[in-house]
Design an enzyme around this catalytic site. Structure first.
Site, mmCIF file in Angstrom:
data_model
loop_
_atom_site.group_PDB
_atom_site.id
_atom_site.type_symbol
_atom_site.label_atom_id
_atom_site.label_comp_id
_atom_site.label_asym_id
_atom_site.label_seq_id
_atom_site.Cartn_x
_atom_site.Cartn_y
_atom_site.Cartn_z
ATOM 1 N N SER A 96 0.894 -1.178 0.000
ATOM 2 C CA SER A 96 0.000 0.000 0.000
ATOM 3 C C SER A 96 0.920 1.212 0.000
ATOM 4 O O SER A 96 1.283 1.736 1.044
ATOM 5 C CB SER A 96 -0.896 0.010 1.238
ATOM 6 O OG SER A 96 -1.709 -1.130 1.266
ATOM 7 N N LYS A 171 -6.418 2.762 -2.703
ATOM 8 C CA LYS A 171 -6.179 2.022 -1.454
ATOM 9 C C LYS A 171 -6.034 2.972 -0.254
ATOM 10 O O LYS A 171 -6.572 2.700 0.826
ATOM 11 C CB LYS A 171 -4.910 1.166 -1.611
ATOM 12 C CG LYS A 171 -4.472 0.427 -0.358
ATOM 13 C CD LYS A 171 -5.452 -0.650 0.045
ATOM 14 C CE LYS A 171 -5.032 -1.302 1.357
ATOM 15 N NZ LYS A 171 -6.030 -2.248 1.843
ATOM 16 N N LYS A 240 0.142 5.077 8.241
ATOM 17 C CA LYS A 240 0.833 5.448 6.994
ATOM 18 C C LYS A 240 -0.184 5.676 5.865
ATOM 19 O O LYS A 240 -0.087 6.639 5.100
ATOM 20 C CB LYS A 240 1.816 4.315 6.647
ATOM 21 C CG LYS A 240 2.442 4.311 5.285
ATOM 22 C CD LYS A 240 1.815 3.330 4.297
ATOM 23 C CE LYS A 240 1.677 1.913 4.750
ATOM 24 N NZ LYS A 240 1.055 1.022 3.794
HETATM 25 P P1 NDP Z 1 4.386 -6.605 7.972
HETATM 26 O O1 NDP Z 1 4.865 -5.533 8.847
HETATM 27 O O2 NDP Z 1 3.774 -7.815 8.572
HETATM 28 O O3 NDP Z 1 5.590 -7.118 7.021
HETATM 29 C C1 NDP Z 1 6.406 -6.207 6.359
HETATM 30 C C2 NDP Z 1 7.364 -6.945 5.454
HETATM 31 O O4 NDP Z 1 8.253 -5.968 4.892
HETATM 32 C C3 NDP Z 1 8.234 -7.972 6.174
HETATM 33 O O5 NDP Z 1 8.539 -9.002 5.292
HETATM 34 C C4 NDP Z 1 9.481 -7.141 6.520
HETATM 35 O O6 NDP Z 1 10.633 -7.921 6.656
HETATM 36 C C5 NDP Z 1 9.594 -6.313 5.263
HETATM 37 N N1 NDP Z 1 10.383 -5.118 5.512
HETATM 38 C C6 NDP Z 1 10.209 -4.193 6.496
HETATM 39 N N2 NDP Z 1 11.134 -3.218 6.385
HETATM 40 C C7 NDP Z 1 11.909 -3.553 5.332
HETATM 41 C C8 NDP Z 1 13.037 -2.941 4.726
HETATM 42 N N3 NDP Z 1 13.542 -1.783 5.186
HETATM 43 N N4 NDP Z 1 13.608 -3.548 3.661
HETATM 44 C C9 NDP Z 1 13.115 -4.711 3.188
HETATM 45 N N5 NDP Z 1 12.036 -5.354 3.713
HETATM 46 C C10 NDP Z 1 11.451 -4.759 4.772
HETATM 47 O O7 NDP Z 1 3.390 -5.921 6.922
HETATM 48 P P2 NDP Z 1 2.151 -6.575 6.131
HETATM 49 O O8 NDP Z 1 2.570 -7.812 5.477
HETATM 50 O O9 NDP Z 1 0.963 -6.549 7.018
HETATM 51 O O10 NDP Z 1 1.897 -5.410 5.049
HETATM 52 C C11 NDP Z 1 2.677 -5.292 3.865
HETATM 53 C C12 NDP Z 1 2.001 -4.240 2.982
HETATM 54 O O11 NDP Z 1 0.678 -4.656 2.674
HETATM 55 C C13 NDP Z 1 1.873 -2.865 3.657
HETATM 56 O O12 NDP Z 1 2.032 -1.846 2.715
HETATM 57 C C14 NDP Z 1 0.443 -2.888 4.200
HETATM 58 O O13 NDP Z 1 -0.060 -1.564 4.363
HETATM 59 C C15 NDP Z 1 -0.260 -3.675 3.123
HETATM 60 N N6 NDP Z 1 -1.489 -4.356 3.540
HETATM 61 C C16 NDP Z 1 -1.546 -5.152 4.666
HETATM 62 C C17 NDP Z 1 -2.706 -5.799 5.020
HETATM 63 C C18 NDP Z 1 -2.825 -6.657 6.235
HETATM 64 O O14 NDP Z 1 -3.963 -7.037 6.598
HETATM 65 N N7 NDP Z 1 -1.736 -7.034 6.914
HETATM 66 C C19 NDP Z 1 -3.941 -5.643 4.211
HETATM 67 C C20 NDP Z 1 -3.751 -4.849 3.013
HETATM 68 C C21 NDP Z 1 -2.591 -4.210 2.716
HETATM 69 P P3 NDP Z 1 11.115 -8.514 8.080
HETATM 70 O O15 NDP Z 1 10.538 -9.903 8.152
HETATM 71 O O16 NDP Z 1 12.581 -8.468 7.995
HETATM 72 O O17 NDP Z 1 10.560 -7.596 9.155
#
Ligand code: NDP
Length: 296
Positions: A96, A171, A240
């Protein structure tokens, strides 16, 4: 299709699980133990030890990272994915993210002959696991047509909303409205509970009346009345999203006093509840402040 997937978080894992069954998949995650655990469960999936290895022979890269800043960082630089992607490949960004960054990323990719589609999703982890997400696409007709093949395993509905950035705008506004709803219900339900009305009855009446919403119909009965509070979506990520919608309003010179106030409230909740808090935790905070529990 040969696909490289980056970001095995709460949402990324079930999405990648769906892709693993239909596409030739490689995964990368910042915390490599999570990617290692994933390939142990799916022996047909390749482990990319560095992000750039995702590009190896890939037709498409799928990103599911917190914000557009992490997507840019993943693609950029000599060790970035872009430097190793073949011309004709496609980046499908399920983060997102924000429309401005997406337009900047798309222009940079286009210079290397790589397509870009912003493809944020709604539905959350359970819907991703069931292949039932809605995908909101921004990009050219041709790129979105290719993106449909990529996201098909986890998507029930794919909508092409306009040029690059349109998906992220859609979104952000959706989630800003979700946030407003959560805050409003936190106030309304604690008020009714403190007034002596049984929470279950209050929610039932609401859901048969004009004040109902997705939050009151689905989230409150499943998570608040039951007191289960599963951690599905980090509050920090919703904060965010409201920020992206607020910036969009400013760019378009639209007055957004309601969203601006909701953003401020979510900022305060983020500061006090922390980075791992769930997006429904403001309801718990309202309960604590009112000295009641909305259970039934
Ligand atoms: P999480 O916080 O659970 O996971 C984030 C992911 O991004 C992890 O794999 C993390 O890796 C990785 N990450 C974080 N920082 C970095 C970085 N600096 N460099 C590389 N990788 C990084 O988030 P979600 O999976 O919940 O959400 C992901 C996206 O989807 C977001 O934009 C969110 O807004 C969107 N979204 C989420 C929903 C939900 O229900 N969860 C629904 C709809 C959209 P690591 O394992 O190392 O922390």
């Amino acid at each position: 299709m040969r696909i490289g997937f980056a970001g095995l978080g709460a949402l990324g894992v079930p999405m990648a699980e769906r892709l693993a069954t239909t596409h030739d998949l490689a995964v990368w995650n910042r915390t490599s133990s999570r990617a290692q655990a994933f390939v142990e469960r799916f022996p047909n999936v390749r482990l990319a030890s560095a992000a750039r290895d995702l590009a190896d022979g890939a037709d498409a890269i799928v990103t599911c990272l917190p914000t557009s800043a992490e997507v840019e960082a993943l693609l950029d630089g000599p060790e970035g994915v872009l430097a190793h992607l073949r011309a004709g490949a496609l980046v499908v960004d399920c983060t997102s993210g924000d429309p401005d960054s997406s337009r900047r990323i798309a222009a940079r990719l286009a210079a290397s002959g790589v397509g870009f589609v912003d493809a944020p999703v709604s539905g959350g982890p359970p819907m991703a696991a069931a292949g039932q997400l809605t995908v909101m696409c921004g990009g050219t007709e041709e790129d979105v047509a290719r993106a449909r093949e990529v996201v098909a395993p986890f998507a029930a509905k794919v909508v092409h909303l306009g040029p690059v950035g349109a998906g992220h705008a859609m979104k952000a506004v959706n989630n800003a409205l979700l946030a407003v709803n959560i805050l409003a219900l936190a106030e309304g339900l604690t008020m009714l509970t403190k007034a002596g009305i049984a929470p279950r009855e209050a929610v039932d009446v609401l859901n048969a009346s004009s004040g109902r919403s997705f939050v009151s119909e689905a989230l409150v009965p499943e998570r608040v009345l039951t007191g289960t509070w599963p951690r599905m979506f980090r509050l920090a990520l919703l904060e965010k999203d409201i920020g992206i919608a607020h910036d969009l309003a400013a760019e378009l010179r639209i007055a957004d006093p309601v969203l601006a106030h909701a953003r401020e409230l979510y900022r305060m909740h983020r500061a006090s509840l922390g980075e791992s808090a769930d997006y429904l935790d403001p309801i718990r905070a309202a309960e604590a402040a009112a000295g009641v529990e909305v259970r039934g």
